[in-house]
Write an enzyme that holds these catalytic residues in place. Sequence first.
Site, PDB file in Angstrom:
ATOM      1  N   CYS A   1      -0.202   1.079   7.571  1.00  0.00           N
ATOM      2  CA  CYS A   1      -0.572   1.113   6.187  1.00  0.00           C
ATOM      3  C   CYS A   1      -1.971   2.153   6.014  1.00  0.00           C
ATOM      4  CB  CYS A   1      -0.791   0.006   5.322  1.00  0.00           C
ATOM      5  SG  CYS A   1       0.583  -0.940   4.846  1.00  0.00           S
TER       6      CYS A   1
ATOM      7  N   GLU B   1       0.895  -1.210   0.095  1.00  0.00           N
ATOM      8  CA  GLU B   1       0.048  -0.094  -0.059  1.00  0.00           C
ATOM      9  C   GLU B   1       0.896   1.223  -0.097  1.00  0.00           C
ATOM     10  OE1 GLU B   1      -2.312  -3.274   2.508  1.00  0.00           O
ATOM     11  OE2 GLU B   1      -0.142  -2.705   2.128  1.00  0.00           O
TER      12      GLU B   1
ATOM     13  N   CYS C   1      -2.705  -3.049   7.121  1.00  0.00           N
ATOM     14  CA  CYS C   1      -2.506  -3.396   8.534  1.00  0.00           C
ATOM     15  C   CYS C   1      -2.738  -2.034   9.308  1.00  0.00           C
ATOM     16  CB  CYS C   1      -0.802  -3.779   8.644  1.00  0.00           C
ATOM     17  SG  CYS C   1       0.259  -2.416   8.080  1.00  0.00           S
TER      18      CYS C   1
END
Length: 354
Positions: A85, A54, A76
């Site tokens: 992220c 990401e 996450c």
Amino acid sequence: MTINHKFFLNLAFQIAERNLGKTGQNPTVGSIVVKNDTVISSGVTSINGRPHAEFNALNKVKNTAGSTLYTTLEPCIHRGKTPPCVNIIIKKKIRNVFFGLEDPDLRTFKKAKKILSSKGIVTKLIRSKKYDNFYRSYLINKKFNIPFISAKIAMSKDNLTINKKDKWITNTFSRKIVHLIRSKHDGIISTSKSINYDNALLNCRIEGLNKSKPDLFIIDLNLKLKKNLLLNKILKKRKTYLVTYKTNLKKAQIFKRKGYKIIFINSLVGKDDFNLLFKKIYQMGYSRILVEAGLTFLNSFLKYRLINDLYIFKTNYNLKKNGKNNATLKYLKSNLFKLISIKLNNDKLYKREF
């Protein structure tokens, strides 16, 4: 116009495939950023696991406000060696997030949606058996704290696994596929008996994959590995471990000085012993291991149900008196396997998932 979200998510999974087996204990993730129905950026989890996909996708472009992020795994929310992220998703003003699997890591599991929704970001899970299957290895890692174990074996039409007149049983097309399979693993397990017999390098040597360097684990309980092997020439290019008994402490130092790394064990006679070894290997950072050894060693893995994926390369000719080591086992019956439709000239590739 209706947006085909699965189309874009499938693209993200294709990107994730690139680094399968190269991201350590972090899962490989693919992410794409879409704005006005156009892909404006993409990213994959970096080699060794960081930065995450990401971040790699969103950090490439400036104007992402109002975009949609398609990512293969739930973003996450926890801070490790890199920030969560979800932070960059919020910072980049993403409008929608679609993902293919909830992260089994309990630090994140089902929590990203709540955080992103609180910031007005529409977040949706798109389920598919294909997506779940892609992350089989990661799910096994998280559930059992051991690597995902694959194995491969080559055999003739009459089920013989050693060609007494030639080093090879299968053709060059099959052997190239083996290199591709190796590239999807971060470690290979073999035995000193197999390596002494074949003098194999067990690396990736075809163009495009030669940078993939799965480390090597050699089961050598009595330290009988020969001195004049090809793999001795590449000890500096990858980590090579000898797995041996603690009673070999003094003799092991000779191999250590040559460049081998040593893993000492007490015993390797049953399923529990193998699992202890695998847990140790997993703690060392390895998540996908390929078994490349002789039939006897493979039989132990099959007997103890330690294999997750098994590949069989089978030729269309009989070796008869020119072959040995018959693989007529219940685990290896062709009707239990799925034929993978890859053109390998006169060879066939079968795969079984356990």
